[in-house]
Design an enzyme around this catalytic site. Structure first.
Site: not given
Length: 223
Positions: A125, A193, A205
């Protein structure tokens, strides 16, 4: 390529949802940076992990910790150290750029101290933004991204054996890892996602720990 989200329950699910919902909504979670680490010993492989926004765990509960464990199980006959990138991992402006600077500083110092050491870079991320910036692919304009502050010196680039990226926000704005590092990069974006692929399934995610063995197998072919 399709990936099936892991099933998570109870407090783990609540905590993980809180982390990513805050990112998606632009919330105000602030996580203090980890304390600076002393110089690591000279092992064969140094795994440098940048966690996601608000993600707990030594290297990252969702990705970094399971990936490091899988790497040690998969890559036999090598010694390992790990380094958690020291940065806020928050939604405050400049967070990713702080991580960018710390990652490059760490790799540069380790490379000088340990001439035979190689590196595996892991980013989840916002942590993927940190890795992107550090190899010269700007995350500016991406969710929790920022401008490049430093890049890994050209003399060290051959020693970066693999890049393992998960839920990489630059993909949502049409960018990918290209050039020098492309063949050494595994960049996973699960179906649905919302952070890397514009979907609407927040659980996607949170699923990347389930790809730890895949990532370790990829890295094993590069070291």
């Amino acid at each position: 390529m399709r990936f099936s989200p892991r099933v998570v329950t109870g407090r783990r699910l609540t905590a993980k949802l809180a982390i990513v919902t805050c990112v998606a909504a632009g919330g105000g979670i602030v996580v203090s940076a980890a304390p600076a680490s002393a110089a690591a010993p000279c092992t064969d492989l140094d795994v440098v992990s940048a966690r996601g926004t608000g993600e707990p765990g030594t290297l990252g509960w969702i990705v970094g910790d399971p990936v490091f464990s899988a790497l040690k199980s998969t890559i036999r006959g090598k010694t390992f150290t790990s380094y958690p990138v020291n940065y806020p991992a928050s939604v405050i402006p400049g967070s990713a750029s702080q991580g960018n600077t710390d990652l490059v500083n760490h790799v540069t110092a380790q490379a000088a101290s340990c001439p035979n050491q190689k590196f595996i870079l892991v980013g989840y991320s916002q942590g993927a933004n940190v890795v992107d910036n550090s190899i010269g692919i700007s995350s500016d304009g991406a969710l929790v991204g920022g401008p490049i502050t430093k890049t890994i010196p050209a003399s060290i680039q051959p020693r970066v054996a693999a890049l393992l990226l998960f839920g990489n926000p630059i993909r949502a704005i049409g960018r990918r890892v290209t050039g020098t590092y492309q063949s050494r990069t595994l960049d996973l974006c699960a179906d649905g996602d919302p952070i890397c692929g514009g979907g609407a399934n927040i659980l996607a995610h949170l699923s990347y720990g389930g790809n730890a063995n895949q990532a370790a197998t990829f890295a094993a072919g590069k070291v």
